[in-house]
Design a protein around this motif. Structure first.
Motif, PDB file in Angstrom:
ATOM      1  N   SER A   1      -5.236   5.595  -2.927  1.00  0.00           N
ATOM      2  CA  SER A   1      -4.120   4.835  -2.367  1.00  0.00           C
ATOM      3  C   SER A   1      -3.925   5.176  -0.893  1.00  0.00           C
ATOM      4  O   SER A   1      -3.614   4.299  -0.078  1.00  0.00           O
ATOM      5  CB  SER A   1      -2.828   5.117  -3.135  1.00  0.00           C
ATOM      6  OG  SER A   1      -2.907   4.628  -4.457  1.00  0.00           O
ATOM      7  N   ALA A   2      -4.109   6.458  -0.560  1.00  0.00           N
ATOM      8  CA  ALA A   2      -4.011   6.853   0.849  1.00  0.00           C
ATOM      9  C   ALA A   2      -5.091   6.162   1.673  1.00  0.00           C
ATOM     10  O   ALA A   2      -4.845   5.699   2.794  1.00  0.00           O
ATOM     11  CB  ALA A   2      -4.123   8.369   0.974  1.00  0.00           C
ATOM     12  N   VAL A   3      -6.311   6.076   1.106  1.00  0.00           N
ATOM     13  CA  VAL A   3      -7.399   5.393   1.812  1.00  0.00           C
ATOM     14  C   VAL A   3      -7.106   3.902   1.910  1.00  0.00           C
ATOM     15  O   VAL A   3      -7.368   3.262   2.941  1.00  0.00           O
ATOM     16  CB  VAL A   3      -8.739   5.640   1.091  1.00  0.00           C
ATOM     17  CG1 VAL A   3      -9.855   4.860   1.767  1.00  0.00           C
ATOM     18  CG2 VAL A   3      -9.056   7.126   1.087  1.00  0.00           C
ATOM     19  N   VAL A   4      -6.541   3.329   0.846  1.00  0.00           N
ATOM     20  CA  VAL A   4      -6.194   1.907   0.872  1.00  0.00           C
ATOM     21  C   VAL A   4      -5.159   1.635   1.957  1.00  0.00           C
ATOM     22  O   VAL A   4      -5.247   0.643   2.690  1.00  0.00           O
ATOM     23  CB  VAL A   4      -5.673   1.453  -0.503  1.00  0.00           C
ATOM     24  CG1 VAL A   4      -5.051   0.062  -0.412  1.00  0.00           C
ATOM     25  CG2 VAL A   4      -6.813   1.437  -1.512  1.00  0.00           C
ATOM     26  N   VAL A   5      -4.162   2.503   2.074  1.00  0.00           N
ATOM     27  CA  VAL A   5      -3.149   2.322   3.115  1.00  0.00           C
ATOM     28  C   VAL A   5      -3.806   2.328   4.492  1.00  0.00           C
ATOM     29  O   VAL A   5      -3.518   1.473   5.339  1.00  0.00           O
ATOM     30  CB  VAL A   5      -2.073   3.426   3.025  1.00  0.00           C
ATOM     31  CG1 VAL A   5      -1.173   3.399   4.257  1.00  0.00           C
ATOM     32  CG2 VAL A   5      -1.235   3.237   1.774  1.00  0.00           C
TER      33      VAL A   5
ATOM     34  N   GLY B   1       0.806  -1.209   0.000  1.00  0.00           N
ATOM     35  CA  GLY B   1       0.000   0.000   0.000  1.00  0.00           C
ATOM     36  C   GLY B   1       0.840   1.261   0.000  1.00  0.00           C
ATOM     37  O   GLY B   1       0.551   2.222  -0.731  1.00  0.00           O
ATOM     38  N   VAL B   2       1.907   1.284   0.782  1.00  0.00           N
ATOM     39  CA  VAL B   2       2.777   2.462   0.848  1.00  0.00           C
ATOM     40  C   VAL B   2       3.507   2.664  -0.472  1.00  0.00           C
ATOM     41  O   VAL B   2       3.645   3.804  -0.955  1.00  0.00           O
ATOM     42  CB  VAL B   2       3.767   2.321   2.019  1.00  0.00           C
ATOM     43  CG1 VAL B   2       4.821   3.430   1.966  1.00  0.00           C
ATOM     44  CG2 VAL B   2       3.028   2.370   3.352  1.00  0.00           C
ATOM     45  N   VAL B   3       3.985   1.589  -1.081  1.00  0.00           N
ATOM     46  CA  VAL B   3       4.686   1.695  -2.364  1.00  0.00           C
ATOM     47  C   VAL B   3       3.763   2.265  -3.438  1.00  0.00           C
ATOM     48  O   VAL B   3       4.145   3.150  -4.215  1.00  0.00           O
ATOM     49  CB  VAL B   3       5.237   0.317  -2.797  1.00  0.00           C
ATOM     50  CG1 VAL B   3       5.730   0.352  -4.242  1.00  0.00           C
ATOM     51  CG2 VAL B   3       6.372  -0.104  -1.874  1.00  0.00           C
ATOM     52  N   VAL B   4       2.531   1.769  -3.498  1.00  0.00           N
ATOM     53  CA  VAL B   4       1.575   2.250  -4.499  1.00  0.00           C
ATOM     54  C   VAL B   4       1.248   3.725  -4.264  1.00  0.00           C
ATOM     55  O   VAL B   4       1.167   4.513  -5.216  1.00  0.00           O
ATOM     56  CB  VAL B   4       0.286   1.397  -4.462  1.00  0.00           C
ATOM     57  CG1 VAL B   4      -0.787   1.995  -5.361  1.00  0.00           C
ATOM     58  CG2 VAL B   4       0.592  -0.032  -4.905  1.00  0.00           C
TER      59      VAL B   4
END
Length: 302
Positions: free
Chosen positions: A51-55, A11-14
């Motif tokens: 992506s921030a929400v996914v993290v 998640g952080v990489v994405v």
């Protein structure tokens, strides 16, 4: 690395990659005015937001079980994936509107080759993210990461379409720029629909694929003392599967013996990667509860 650490790292990489692409595309769009590039900039910006929400969502889903959530927090993941889908669909609508209005108004012009170069770099980066997320999502049974992988796969295709539009505008066919933006929008919308379709089953408790059901029954019947299995019910609870079934054993067993068989069958079913929990009821085989004409519910060693 365990599941928790692996999915958080992905998640952080994405997130970092999408932020970098959004900034790069926005900067070049401000310099060149390419419509195809701004559509991709909007796409990357929306990718960065979700992506921030996914993290954050992956952080929640990888928390250990607690008193209020004794089975853990993995059931949050389909909701995270649906948030991804909502962001993808919103971005698709925005890009379609931008491309359509520019095409109808004729407000497009030739651009430099620089947007095409940036879009080519973006396509390569998105393909790398697609492979990375898909491998991690399948390895760790993460619907949120699989949804992210599918979004990146579509981003590859839409970046190539935008590349064609920007390239056409650079060599004297500026109308290709807004047309490419519309192609990008279609791809984005289709990805959003695909993600929704994949995650609805997780939320409504649908049955898993037939091959998994067969593996569950085989695990139960693999015990040498189990003579049959029936009333097999398997359904999704979040991205994982809960199972309940009845097994048949010799009726003259002691309670202790039957309990030991039940425990061993439960453990065998729980060992299946997709299964979260199993509930087994023990029946004396002499009751005749096995029903030969109902394949989904009944199996027997013959």
């Amino acid at each position: 690395m365990d599941r928790k650490g692996a999915v958080r790292r992905v998640g952080v990489v994405v997130l970092a990659a999408n932020l970098a692409l959004a900034l790069l595309k926005t900067g070049v769009w401000l310099e060149t005015g390419s419509l195809a590039l701004v559509s991709e900039a909007v796409n990357s910006a929306s990718d960065a937001v979700y992506s921030a929400v996914v993290v954050a969502g992956l952080y929640l889903t990888t928390q250990p079980p607690d008193f209020e959530h004794p089975h853990g927090h993995e059931r949050i993941e389909p909701f995270v994936a649906l948030f991804v889908a909502a962001g993808v669909l919103a971005a698709g609508v925005g890009v379609a509107y931008s491309g359509a209005t520019s095409l109808l108004a004729g407000s497009y012009a030739a651009v430099s080759p620089l947007p095409a170069v940036v879009l080519g770099v973006g396509a390569v980066a998105k393909y790398g993210l697609y492979r990375y997320c898909l491998r991690a999502g399948e390895e760790h049974s993460s619907p949120a990461l699989v949804a992210t992988a599918k979004d990146n796969r579509t981003d590859v295709l839409t970046a190539l379409a935008a590349l064609a539009g920007a390239g056409g505008a650079a060599v004297g066919y500026p109308v290709l720029d807004p047309i490419a933006a519309l192609v990008v929008a279609v791809g984005i919308l289709l990805t959003g629909v695909d993600i929704v379709r994949d995650n609805v089953d997780y939320l409504v408790g649908a049955a898993p694929p037939e091959d998994l059901r067969e593996e569950i029954v085989a695990a139960a019947l693999g015990h040498p003392e189990v003579q049959g299995a029936h009333d097999v019910v398997a359904h999704y609870v979040g991205p994982e599967v809960d199972v309940s079934l009845h097994i048949e054993v010799e009726g003259d067993m002691t309670v202790r013996e039957a309990h030991e068989i039940e425990t061993e069958v439960i453990n065998a079913i729980r060992d299946l990667p997709e299964v979260d929990d199993a509930f087994v009821h023990v029946d004396p085989k002499e009751l005749g509860e096995w029903k030969e004409d109902d394949r989904w519910r009944d199996e027997r060693v013959g």
